[in-house]
Structures are given as structure tokens and as C-alpha cells.
Write a protein that holds these residues in place. Structure first.
Motif, PDB file in Angstrom:
ATOM      1  N   ASP A   1       0.815  -1.218   0.000  1.00  0.00           N
ATOM      2  CA  ASP A   1       0.000   0.000   0.000  1.00  0.00           C
ATOM      3  C   ASP A   1       0.846   1.264   0.000  1.00  0.00           C
ATOM      4  O   ASP A   1       0.385   2.322   0.451  1.00  0.00           O
ATOM      5  N   GLU A   2       2.077   1.185  -0.495  1.00  0.00           N
ATOM      6  CA  GLU A   2       2.912   2.372  -0.545  1.00  0.00           C
ATOM      7  C   GLU A   2       3.824   2.324  -1.757  1.00  0.00           C
ATOM      8  O   GLU A   2       4.087   1.263  -2.332  1.00  0.00           O
ATOM      9  N   TRP A   3       4.287   3.508  -2.136  1.00  0.00           N
ATOM     10  CA  TRP A   3       5.269   3.636  -3.207  1.00  0.00           C
ATOM     11  C   TRP A   3       6.626   3.884  -2.593  1.00  0.00           C
ATOM     12  O   TRP A   3       6.748   4.628  -1.611  1.00  0.00           O
ATOM     13  N   ARG A   4       7.642   3.300  -3.183  1.00  0.00           N
ATOM     14  CA  ARG A   4       9.006   3.412  -2.646  1.00  0.00           C
ATOM     15  C   ARG A   4       9.940   3.912  -3.752  1.00  0.00           C
ATOM     16  O   ARG A   4      10.034   3.301  -4.821  1.00  0.00           O
ATOM     17  N   TYR A   5      10.590   5.018  -3.483  1.00  0.00           N
ATOM     18  CA  TYR A   5      11.599   5.563  -4.400  1.00  0.00           C
ATOM     19  C   TYR A   5      12.957   5.444  -3.734  1.00  0.00           C
ATOM     20  O   TYR A   5      13.127   5.802  -2.565  1.00  0.00           O
TER      21      TYR A   5
END
Length: 423
Positions: free
Chosen positions: A346-350
């Protein structure tokens, strides 16, 4: 740190955003093509093994044909992989990567020929492997026609010539296995031709998307020119009038200065409104730009982008990508860098990492902004503070990892973060 197993490769960084459905369709089509080709090859090997068994050859010979055939089929995997990543273009052949599969095909053909005496089995493995290389279109067409004619000719010779007791000509269906062999290269070329057509269509779609993005940027540039040109002209006139009025009428001059200030505010507000209309560059494009900048600076760059990267909160990640890329350019000093934007639950990771040019001094105390940065890079934390603030405003976080040879910044943002979040 490694990217998820299903994350796409560097090639995604240079393409406009694509939907998950489109990416899956292209991938699925390739796997349909690969499975079909492998089944064709496996069918030929099995049919020949059955034919030789019925013709009365020793079971050991038949087993050698089967096992050697499986090894040969496995050896075509690197050729298929190279064809997939080559995109179907006619490029120079890399003999260093194709030599081993060709040697395996030749060895298998010679072995089967020595055991069975069949000329068609001597030629077929190498002829089939050659069809999987990136030949120019006219070369491939002539090659497949020549190979098909050659296989048909030697098949007639094999059927008419006894290779054991009883001879192949005594087999009840002597041409069954031969027909599969003769048609295998042609079937392979047709399957790869279909894949090439698909890739041409996909590149046309990508080009159309890039053209649309370019036209949109030109529209933005035109709007910015018109907006700023108008306001700057007005401001220039107001300041000139204020300068003329200042010696004789200070109140009128102050009035013009206030009007100029209001014009500046209007220009700023107009720019904000324009930025709201064209708020973000697609994240895959942002990463592609970042990759190109780092490569231009002499770094070796790896980029990993999720196929759904266009759905990530661009208003957050766009400035983050630009700031962290600038960070590496100004303060990195290394030779390689890695960019990754991936979806994790449920999250975006850069993540962006780069090697450091020298070991970190023991006395350097890590901090949230410049953890692990050597003394000559202490300014590295300045821009990262804004990055941490930007991520925190939407419920995300920033982590800095400093190892002996690497400096890494990781920004995570909830997937539901609004696209119009803080900039």
C-alpha cells in the motif's frame, strides 16, 4: 538493496508511462511465442525419437537423441532472450553470446548424424538455432528459404537411403518426422515475424505518446511565454513611469511602484495557475531525465520502474526525483548510481543510491540529512531536508542509509497520497 522480483528493467525508464494491461499483454505475447517455439522443437525431437525407435535402432541411440535434443532446446534459451531484449531490430550479431548455443546445436547435429546416419538431423539443429538470431530482414528471408529447400532435399535422400536394418524407407510413415523438420525453421521465422510486428506497433504507440507529451510541453512553453511576456512588459512600463515621476511627483511614483508590485503578484499567481494546469511531468519521464543527466555526468546508471509508475503521486515524487538527482550530481563523486520506483503493497518506494569515492571518516556523525557524507559533501543534507518534509506532508517518510561504499536515500509515500499534494 534489490528491487522486487517482478520489477521491470532499465528499458522502462526510457518509455512513456504504460498501463499494466498493456505491459502484461506485450509480455504475454512474448511468452506465447516462446512456448510455441519450444513446443515445435520438442515435437520434432519426440517424433524423430519415435521414428528411430520404430525403425529398429538401439534404445541407447534413441535415448541419446532425446537427451541431446533437450540439451539443444535449452541452449536456445539465450538466443530467445537476446531476441526479446533486442526488440526485433536487425542489429549486429553478438557472437560472444551466441557462440555457445551454436556450438551446442552443431555438436547435437553431428552426434545424432553419427548415430543414425540421417543428414536431415545433422542440418536441422544448427539451421533452427540460426533462425533465432537477429538477421536483417532480407537475409532472414533468403536464409529460411535456402534452409527449407536444403532440409527437403536431404530428407528425400534419407528416405531413399537405408541407414540401418530396416532402412528408413521401410518405415510405414517415413515422411512424418521429415515434414516436421522441414517446416520447423519456416514456422520459427513466422512466429518471430509476428513478434516483430507487435514490437513495431508498440513502438509506434510509444512514439505517439511521446509526441503528445512534446506537444503538451510546447503548449506550456507558449503559455509561459505569453503570460510572462505580458506581465514583464507591464512591469517595465510601470517602473519606467515611476522613474520619470519620482523627481516631480513622489506620490504618483509610489503609486506606480505599488502597481508594479501588484503586477509581479499577478504574474506569480498566473504562473502558479499555469503550473496547476500542467502540474507534473510523467514520473517515468522524470526518471528517464534523471538517468540521462547522471549518464551525461559519467556515471553508470541502472533504473528500475514499476509498470504502474504513472499512478504514483507525481506531485510528491517529481520534485523528490529532481532534488535527489541534483544531490548525486553535486555531491556524489562516484561512478555508478541506481534509481528505483516500485509499488510495495500500500505504498510507493523511491530509492536512489550512488557509490562514494572514498571511505567515510570515523568521526563523521550521521544525521537525517547528510548521514554518512564525507566532509567535502556536508552540503548534501540541505536539499534532503526539503525532501523529508515533502514526504512527511503526505504521510510518507525518508530514510538515509550510509554504508562504507554507498549512499542511499529511500522515500516512501502512501499509495493513496493525493496527486495534487504539496509541491
Amino acid at each position: 538493496m534489490t528491487a522486487p522480483a517482478d520489477a521491470p528493467t532499465v528499458e522502462a525508464a526510457s518509455s512513456p508511462p504504460v498501463s499494466r494491461g498493456t505491459a502484461r499483454a506485450v509480455t504475454a505475447t512474448w511468452w506465447y511465442t516462446v512456448v510455441a517455439l519450444v513446443l515445435f522443437e520438442l515435437t520434432v525431437v519426440l517424433v524423430w525419437a519415435a521414428t528411430l525407435l520404430q525403425a529398429g535402432l538401439d534404445r541407447g541411440v534413441v535415448l541419446a537423441v532425446l537427451v541431446g535434443g533437450l540439451v539443444w532446446i535449452l541452449s536456445t534459451a539465450p538466443l530467445l532472450r537476446a531476441y526479446r531484449h533486442g526488440g526485433g531490430d536487425a542489429t549486429a550479431l553478438d557472437w560472444r553470446s551466441t557462440l555457445v548455443p551454436l556450438v551446442v546445436a552443431t555438436a547435437y547435429g553431428v552426434t545424432v548424424w553419427s548415430l543414425s546416419g540421417l543428414w536431415v538431423l545433422l542440418i536441422l539443429p544448427l539451421a533452427q538455432s540460426l533462425q533465432l538470431l537477429h538477421w536483417p530482414r532480407f537475409v532472414r528471408a533468403r536464409m529460411v528459404l535456402a534452409v527449407t529447400a536444403l532440409l527437403a532435399g536431404v530428407l528425400v535422400v534419407d528416405v531413399a537411403t537405408a541407414f540401418s536394418e530396416p532402412p528408413l524407407s521401410a518405415h510405414e510413415d517415413p515422411y512424418v518426422a521429415g515434414v516436421f523438420s522441414v517446416l520447423l525453421p519456416l514456422t520459427t521465422v513466422l512466429s518471430l515475424w509476428w513478434w516483430d510486428v507487435l514490437m513495431v506497433l508498440d513502438r509506434a504507440r510509444v512514439s505517439e505518446a511521446r509526441l503528445a507529451a512534446t506537444q503538451e510541453r510546447l503548449a506550456v512553453a507558449t503559455d509561459v511565454h505569453d503570460l510572462q511576456g505580458h506581465h514583464l512588459q507591464v512591469i517595465a512600463l510601470q517602473l519606467e513611469l515611476a522613474e520619470r515621476l519620482l523627481p516631480d511627483d513622489r506620490d504618483a511614483a509610489l503609486h506606480q511602484l505599488r502597481a508594479a508590485r501588484l503586477s509581479v503578484d499577478e504574474a506569480r499567481q498566473g504562473t502558479r495557475d499555469l503550473a496547476t494546469r500542467f502540474r507534473t511531468v510523467p514520473l517515468p519521464d522524470e526518471l528517464a531525465n534523471a538517468r540521462d543527466l547522471l549518464r551525461a555526468a559519467g556515471l553508470t546508471v541502472e533504473a528500475v520502474i514499476d509498470v504502474d509508475a504513472d499512478t504514483a503521486p507525481a506531485s510528491v515524487f517529481g520534485p523528490v526525483i529532481r532534488e535527489t538527482t541534483t544531490n548525486v550530481l553535486r555531491h556524489g563523486g562516484g561512478r555508478r548510481a541506481r534509481l528505483a520506483l516500485t509499488r510495495l503493497d500500500d505504498e510507493w518506494r523511491y530509492e536512489i543510491s550512488n557509490d562514494v569515492p572514498a571511505p567515510l571518516p570515523p568521526a563523521t556523525a550521521p544525521s537525517p540529512g547528510d548521514a554518512g557524507a564525507p566532509p567535502e559533501r556536508t552540503r548534501q543534507g540541505t536539499g534532503l531536508e526539503g525532501t523529508a518534509t515533502r514526504a512527511g506532508d503526505v504521510g510518507g517518510s525518508m530514510e538515509v542509509r550510509a554504508a562504507e561504499n554507498d549512499f542511499t536515500v529511500i522515500v516512501t509515500v502512501p499509495a493513496e497520497a493525493a496527486a495534487g499534494g504539496p509541491r
